[in-house]
Design an enzyme around this catalytic site. Structure first.
Site, PDB file in Angstrom:
ATOM      1  N   ASP A 159       0.995  -1.245  -0.002  1.00 38.02           N
ATOM      2  CA  ASP A 159      -0.022  -0.105  -0.036  1.00 38.02           C
ATOM      3  C   ASP A 159       0.822   1.155   0.054  1.00 38.02           C
ATOM      4  OD1 ASP A 159      -2.366  -1.665   0.481  1.00 38.02           O
ATOM      5  OD2 ASP A 159      -1.430  -2.215   2.310  1.00 38.02           O
ATOM      6  N   HIS A 187      -4.448  -3.326   6.761  1.00 33.90           N
ATOM      7  CA  HIS A 187      -4.018  -3.649   5.086  1.00 33.90           C
ATOM      8  C   HIS A 187      -5.540  -4.045   4.922  1.00 33.90           C
ATOM      9  CE1 HIS A 187      -2.973  -5.034   1.312  1.00 33.90           C
ATOM     10  NE2 HIS A 187      -3.701  -6.139   1.756  1.00 33.90           N
TER      11      HIS A 187
HETATM   12  P1  NAX Z   1      -2.476 -18.359  -3.775  1.00 33.61           P
HETATM   13  O1  NAX Z   1      -3.646 -19.022  -3.667  1.00 33.61           O
HETATM   14  O2  NAX Z   1      -1.797 -18.475  -5.243  1.00 33.61           O
HETATM   15  O3  NAX Z   1      -1.051 -19.150  -2.915  1.00 33.61           O
HETATM   16  C1  NAX Z   1      -1.378 -19.650  -1.515  1.00 33.61           C
HETATM   17  C2  NAX Z   1      -0.741 -20.636  -1.235  1.00 33.61           C
HETATM   18  O4  NAX Z   1      -0.849 -20.932   0.133  1.00 33.61           O
HETATM   19  C3  NAX Z   1      -1.025 -22.020  -1.754  1.00 33.61           C
HETATM   20  O5  NAX Z   1       0.071 -22.674  -2.531  1.00 33.61           O
HETATM   21  C4  NAX Z   1      -1.654 -22.798  -0.646  1.00 33.61           C
HETATM   22  O6  NAX Z   1      -1.620 -24.156  -1.018  1.00 33.61           O
HETATM   23  C5  NAX Z   1      -0.872 -22.270   0.414  1.00 33.61           C
HETATM   24  N1  NAX Z   1      -1.514 -22.370   1.632  1.00 33.61           N
HETATM   25  C6  NAX Z   1      -2.961 -22.591   2.066  1.00 33.61           C
HETATM   26  N2  NAX Z   1      -2.947 -22.620   3.236  1.00 33.61           N
HETATM   27  C7  NAX Z   1      -1.765 -23.113   3.717  1.00 33.61           C
HETATM   28  C8  NAX Z   1      -1.283 -23.492   5.014  1.00 33.61           C
HETATM   29  N3  NAX Z   1      -2.061 -23.620   6.047  1.00 33.61           N
HETATM   30  N4  NAX Z   1       0.195 -23.668   5.338  1.00 33.61           N
HETATM   31  C9  NAX Z   1       0.932 -23.533   4.118  1.00 33.61           C
HETATM   32  N5  NAX Z   1       0.488 -23.228   2.909  1.00 33.61           N
HETATM   33  C10 NAX Z   1      -0.818 -22.859   2.807  1.00 33.61           C
HETATM   34  O7  NAX Z   1      -2.130 -16.814  -3.224  1.00 33.61           O
HETATM   35  P2  NAX Z   1      -1.373 -15.706  -3.250  1.00 33.61           P
HETATM   36  O8  NAX Z   1      -1.887 -14.741  -4.524  1.00 33.61           O
HETATM   37  O9  NAX Z   1       0.223 -16.030  -3.257  1.00 33.61           O
HETATM   38  O10 NAX Z   1      -1.612 -14.912  -1.938  1.00 33.61           O
HETATM   39  C11 NAX Z   1      -1.332 -15.412  -0.663  1.00 33.61           C
HETATM   40  C12 NAX Z   1      -1.982 -14.291   0.228  1.00 33.61           C
HETATM   41  O11 NAX Z   1      -1.543 -13.096  -0.010  1.00 33.61           O
HETATM   42  C13 NAX Z   1      -3.459 -14.174   0.292  1.00 33.61           C
HETATM   43  O12 NAX Z   1      -3.967 -14.502   1.458  1.00 33.61           O
HETATM   44  C14 NAX Z   1      -3.744 -12.880  -0.328  1.00 33.61           C
HETATM   45  O13 NAX Z   1      -4.983 -12.316  -0.007  1.00 33.61           O
HETATM   46  C15 NAX Z   1      -2.630 -12.209   0.410  1.00 33.61           C
HETATM   47  N6  NAX Z   1      -2.228 -10.865  -0.290  1.00 33.61           N
HETATM   48  C16 NAX Z   1      -1.619  -9.904   0.785  1.00 33.61           C
HETATM   49  C17 NAX Z   1      -1.398  -8.643   0.321  1.00 33.61           C
HETATM   50  C18 NAX Z   1      -0.846  -7.645   1.408  1.00 33.61           C
HETATM   51  O14 NAX Z   1      -0.359  -6.595   0.835  1.00 33.61           O
HETATM   52  N7  NAX Z   1      -0.893  -7.811   2.588  1.00 33.61           N
HETATM   53  C19 NAX Z   1      -1.071  -8.246  -1.100  1.00 33.61           C
HETATM   54  C20 NAX Z   1      -1.366  -9.524  -2.181  1.00 33.61           C
HETATM   55  C21 NAX Z   1      -2.363 -10.714  -1.627  1.00 33.61           C
HETATM   56  O15 NAX Z   1      -3.343 -10.200  -2.280  1.00 33.61           O
END
Ligand code: NAX
Length: 326
Positions: A159, A187
């Site tokens: 952000d 966030h």
């Molecule tokens: P993806 O769905 O591409 O990848 C998430 C990964 O996490 C998958 O490989 C899944 O198997 C794994 N996972 C799920 N549960 C798990 C657990 N208990 N232990 C270990 N791994 C686990 O998502 P992606 O685009 O990489 O985004 C990841 C996270 O970042 C989301 O929650 C998203 O909302 C968040 N974001 C946060 C941002 C921020 O500024 N704070 C911005 C970007 C993003 O939206």
């Protein structure tokens, strides 16, 4: 050459993970003299994909990459680790209420908080990226009683970076001219990007734009940027999120520059009247591997109201998972 440090990345098989791991291994996060051991954690069904990512990391022959561990066991993933980037989280499914999302993530982040407590270095630096990032960080922190709460942070750097580019573009400058940006609070769409304290070429940014643009364009564009990316790309921000995670950890580990500061979701000590113990984004300076909240930043009536609104949302998120906290 320094001794390698251990860096855990959760959700390592996901899209942010794919944009993040190669940069950590190249030295972009901790410096080009710091070898790393990557400890990659994901869930069992993602292990094959994770193996593929590991193969690609190996194929880069990064001089700083000492070893790679892939696991679906949090106790292995966090073993002796020095840095943890908690990216994996449960996304919101169809028909899922905000409360359900908070609870599903509370389950994940309490397990990971315990595993950090029991296995990681006591000096670990934790960054939570997975949403809802601030509250997930709070949950992990509360489950790690043997670790200083200051070691748990949440990411608002994306952000922050978005806000820097928006004001640079508006004023016909570049991000190199922009300093002292602050994202206050959560966030989420209640975050408050502050132009009163931000400077463009040393001048108060608020004096370079009109209030109508600030309130009607700048603030909503920064708050809604994540949704705009999803609409345009058909997928949520990944490379820019990974970049912000690198920036956050690099600032924390290696320090911020001069009088400038960065935005970090950190454990509130009551600064600026924000409820103690919330993970709230403040202007922070970092030195010697530690962060401090910048004091004495101007907070007028307009800012006060916005900061309180985002604090209120964080309080509600905390209350929604209170029964799950130790
Ligand atoms: P993806 O769905 O591409 O990848 C998430 C990964 O996490 C998958 O490989 C899944 O198997 C794994 N996972 C799920 N549960 C798990 C657990 N208990 N232990 C270990 N791994 C686990 O998502 P992606 O685009 O990489 O985004 C990841 C996270 O970042 C989301 O929650 C998203 O909302 C968040 N974001 C946060 C941002 C921020 O500024 N704070 C911005 C970007 C993003 O939206």
């Amino acid at each position: 050459m320094k001794t390698p440090v251990r860096v855990t990345v959760t959700g390592a098989a996901g899209q942010i993970g794919y944009a993040l791991l190669f940069r950590i291994a190249s030295g972009a996060m901790l410096g080009d003299d710091q070898p790393v051991i990557l400890q990659l954690l994901d869930i069992t069904p993602a292990m094959e994909a994770l193996e593929g990512v590991k193969m690609e990391l190996e194929d880069c022959a990064f001089p700083l990459l000492s070893d790679i561990v892939c696991t679906d066991d949090p106790n292995v993933g966090f073993k002796d680790t020095d840095y943890a980037l908690l990216v994996g989280a449960r996304p919101r499914g169809p028909g899922m209420e905000r409360k359900d999302l908070l609870e599903a993530n509370a389950a994940i982040f309490s397990v990971q908080g315990k595993a950090i407590n029991d296995n990681a270095s006591k000096n670990i630096k934790v960054l939570v990226v997975g949403n809802p990032a601030n509250t997930n960080s709070l949950i992990a922190q509360r489950n790690a009683p043997d670790i200083d709460p200051r070691n748990f942070t949440a990411m608002t750097r994306l952000d922050h970076n978005r806000a820097m580019t928006q004001i640079a573009q508006k004023t016909g400058k570049t991000v190199n001219d922009v300093t002292n940006m602050t994202i206050w609070g959560n966030h989420s769409a209640t975050q408050y990007p502050d132009l009163f304290n931000c400077k463009v070429s040393g001048e108060a940014a608020i004096n370079l734009v009109d209030q109508a643009w600030y309130e009607g364009e700048f603030i909503p564009v920064v708050q809604q940027r994540g949704a705009a990316i999803i609409k345009a790309r058909g997928a949520s921000s990944a490379a820019s999120a990974a970049n912000a995670a690198i920036d956050h950890m690099r600032s924390w580990a290696l320090g911020t520059e001069g009088d400038d500061w960065v935005s970090m979701g950190v454990y509130s000590d009551g600064s600026y009247g924000i409820t103690e113990g919330l993970i709230y984004s403040f202007p922070c300076r970092c030195e010697g591997g530690d962060w401090s909240i910048v004091q004495g930043v101007e907070v007028g009536e307009f800012s006060q109201a916005k900061m309180a609104a985002t604090e209120q949302e964080l309080t509600e998120e905390r209350d929604a998972v209170q029964h799950l906290l130790p």
